[in-house]
Write a protein that holds these residues in place. Structure first.
Motif, PDB file in Angstrom:
ATOM      1  N   LEU A   1      37.384  95.258  75.959  1.00 33.26           N
ATOM      2  CA  LEU A   1      37.096  94.033  76.705  1.00 33.26           C
ATOM      3  C   LEU A   1      38.277  93.069  76.685  1.00 33.26           C
ATOM      4  CD1 LEU A   1      34.834  92.655  78.320  1.00 33.26           C
ATOM      5  CD2 LEU A   1      34.161  91.502  76.208  1.00 33.26           C
ATOM      6  N   THR A   2      38.909  92.911  75.542  1.00 29.66           N
ATOM      7  CA  THR A   2      40.160  92.140  75.477  1.00 29.66           C
ATOM      8  C   THR A   2      40.998  92.633  74.322  1.00 29.66           C
ATOM      9  OG1 THR A   2      41.200  89.956  75.351  1.00 29.66           O
ATOM     10  CG2 THR A   2      39.194  90.273  74.062  1.00 29.66           C
ATOM     11  N   THR A   3      42.308  92.681  74.558  1.00 30.90           N
ATOM     12  CA  THR A   3      43.243  93.038  73.489  1.00 30.90           C
ATOM     13  C   THR A   3      43.789  91.802  72.783  1.00 30.90           C
ATOM     14  OG1 THR A   3      45.001  93.138  75.135  1.00 30.90           O
ATOM     15  CG2 THR A   3      43.936  95.223  74.549  1.00 30.90           C
ATOM     16  N   LEU A   4      43.457  90.611  73.285  1.00 27.10           N
ATOM     17  CA  LEU A   4      43.883  89.384  72.615  1.00 27.10           C
ATOM     18  C   LEU A   4      43.095  89.220  71.326  1.00 27.10           C
ATOM     19  CD1 LEU A   4      44.085  86.891  75.620  1.00 27.10           C
ATOM     20  CD2 LEU A   4      45.819  88.483  74.781  1.00 27.10           C
ATOM     21  N   CYS A   5      43.761  88.776  70.272  1.00 24.07           N
ATOM     22  CA  CYS A   5      43.104  88.664  68.970  1.00 24.07           C
ATOM     23  C   CYS A   5      43.837  87.635  68.131  1.00 24.07           C
ATOM     24  CB  CYS A   5      43.108  90.021  68.260  1.00 24.07           C
ATOM     25  SG  CYS A   5      42.271  90.033  66.650  1.00 24.07           S
TER      26      CYS A   5
ATOM     27  N   PHE B   1      31.980  98.660  73.265  1.00 27.68           N
ATOM     28  CA  PHE B   1      32.814  97.491  73.518  1.00 27.68           C
ATOM     29  C   PHE B   1      33.658  97.194  72.282  1.00 27.68           C
ATOM     30  CE2 PHE B   1      29.599  96.817  76.755  1.00 27.68           C
ATOM     31  CZ  PHE B   1      30.265  96.167  77.781  1.00 27.68           C
ATOM     32  N   SER B   2      34.969  97.320  72.422  1.00 25.52           N
ATOM     33  CA  SER B   2      35.890  96.921  71.360  1.00 25.52           C
ATOM     34  C   SER B   2      36.756  95.791  71.880  1.00 25.52           C
ATOM     35  CB  SER B   2      36.762  98.094  70.907  1.00 25.52           C
ATOM     36  OG  SER B   2      36.019  99.007  70.136  1.00 25.52           O
ATOM     37  N   LEU B   3      37.105  94.871  71.008  1.00 25.84           N
ATOM     38  CA  LEU B   3      37.842  93.690  71.446  1.00 25.84           C
ATOM     39  C   LEU B   3      38.435  92.959  70.259  1.00 25.84           C
ATOM     40  CD1 LEU B   3      35.246  90.878  72.101  1.00 25.84           C
ATOM     41  CD2 LEU B   3      34.489  93.233  71.850  1.00 25.84           C
TER      42      LEU B   3
END
Length: 402
Positions: A70-74, A117-119
């Motif tokens: 879902l998003t690679t921002l972390c 879902f991974s994010l």
């Protein structure tokens, strides 16, 4: 850890501990520590496989999934992670509604049952770009956007969401339960020592063990089937691994909600701070899995990712696992992009050649399918439409639809 006992006495004591664990399915911490130090690998494997047979018979399961990053921002900077990105870096992305639906639809057409879902963890806490994207979608938090996308995928494709977003508070878990068959958070390790300067969690505020344990406990209070596990080879000691497994067991004894425990091995990758860090050996992996089975008992679902052991993955069956985890015919493993999933045909042949039956499961393990209070009405409706009497999806063999 020195025992002060003679080798002969040690051998006898180890035999007694292994016999007791096989008979009772219960291993205490001092016994686990002694076995970790003194038992041979062959003895541990034999005890673990007998315990698995006692609780799981000959069935080894897997979930056919589509992987939605879902998003690679972390906001965390873990020393071993290649998934997370900062805004502006290649691969930095937040998936739109249409992108989520498109990849989920690919999974549906490939007869997947699970949408994983991974994010990244709470990127809006540090990145204005994340806040701006979420605001345009009508959300303040990534966790709320995740819940909305889970609901969308369930409604439009029928895939069962399994969200793995990092630390979650009670309100996020409550909303995710409405659309998710299960939820996940890797404990990784219970030791706060790994947050010290120079160690893998030094710049990762969401890896505080107490926060992760609190998320797991809240999920237990809410009767959410939960996947967790440990990550080995990142600088932890064997004692810290064992303490992590006992922390998981304690929560499960209290709430009965841990559906699966993953033993995952660190793999070095270019362009990460730990690129030169040694990987755990196959023997180390096998010992840890076997100890996990002895600690967690015959009924727990114990998994190890086959793609992270490359050609040696069939040997993981020798250590007492009963599940291969999620395998995708559509998407790569975005967390470990260098490690391809094994082909379904090989997964089946390697499993069955060792005397096991390979069965596809849902994102919810069969023993949780019939449990009261663990599913929302909408998820229950979907699961009831696709499972057979023993809680597995209705299909004939793993080749169906592949």
């Amino acid at each position: 850890m020195s025992t002060g006992l003679s080798p002969r006495r040690n051998a006898a004591l180890v035999d007694d501990l292994l016999a007791a664990s096989r008979e009772t399915g219960i291993l205490d911490r001092p016994s686990a520590l002694r076995l970790a130090e003194e038992a041979t690998l062959d003895d541990l494997l034999a005890a673990a496989t007998r315990l698995r047979a006692q609780g799981k018979g000959i069935v080894v399961s897997f979930s056919k999934k589509v992987f939605i990053a879902l998003t690679t921002l972390c906001r965390d900077y873990c020393g071993y992670c290649t998934f997370r990105k900062d805004p502006g870096q290649p691969g930095a992305h937040f998936m739109t509604r249409d992108e989520v639906l498109a990849i989920a639809e690919q999974g549906r057409r490939a007869s997947c049952k699970e949408a994983l879902f991974s994010l990244g963890d709470q990127p809006e806490r540090i990145f204005p770009e994340a806040r701006e994207f979420l605001h345009k979608q009508g959300f303040a938090r990534t966790l709320d956007y995740l819940a909305a996308m889970s609901e969308l995928v369930l409604e439009k494709t029928g895939l069962l969401p399994h969200a793995n977003p990092g630390v979650m508070d009670r309100s996020a878990l409550e909303r995710l339960k409405d659309s998710n068959a299960s939820v996940g958070l890797m404990l990784e390790n219970v030791s706060p020592r790994l947050m010290r300067e120079g160690l893998p969690h030094a710049n990762a505020p969401d890896k505080v063990p107490a926060l992760r344990l609190r998320t797991m406990e809240e999920a237990g209070k809410l009767s959410i089937a939960f996947t967790t596990g440990v990550l080995i080879g990142i600088g932890e000691t064997m004692e810290e691994r064992i303490d992590s497994l006992f922390a998981i067991r304690t929560l499960h004894e209290r709430y009965g909600h841990i559906q699966e425990v993953i033993i995952q091995n660190f793999r070095a990758k270019p362009d990460i701070p730990m690129a030169a860090h040694p990987e755990p050996s196959l023997e180390d992996m096998l010992r840890t899995i076997a100890l996990a089975r002895l600690i967690l008992g015959p009924q727990m679902n114990v998994q190890a990712p086959p793609n992270l052991s490359y050609e040696d993955f069939p040997r993981l069956l020798d250590a007492g696992i009963n599940d291969w985890g999620g395998i995708s015919p559509v998407t790569k493993d975005f967390i470990n992009p260098e490690a391809a999933w094994p082909q379904f045909s090989r997964l089946q042949s390697e499993t069955e050649s060792r005397g096991f039956t390979l069965r596809e499961r849902l994102a919810l393990y069969p023993e949780f399918v019939g449990r009261d209070n663990f599913l929302s009405a909408r998820v229950r409706c979907r699961i009831d439409a696709i499972v057979d009497a023993d809680g597995y999806p209705r299909s004939v063999g793993v080749a169906a639809g592949i």
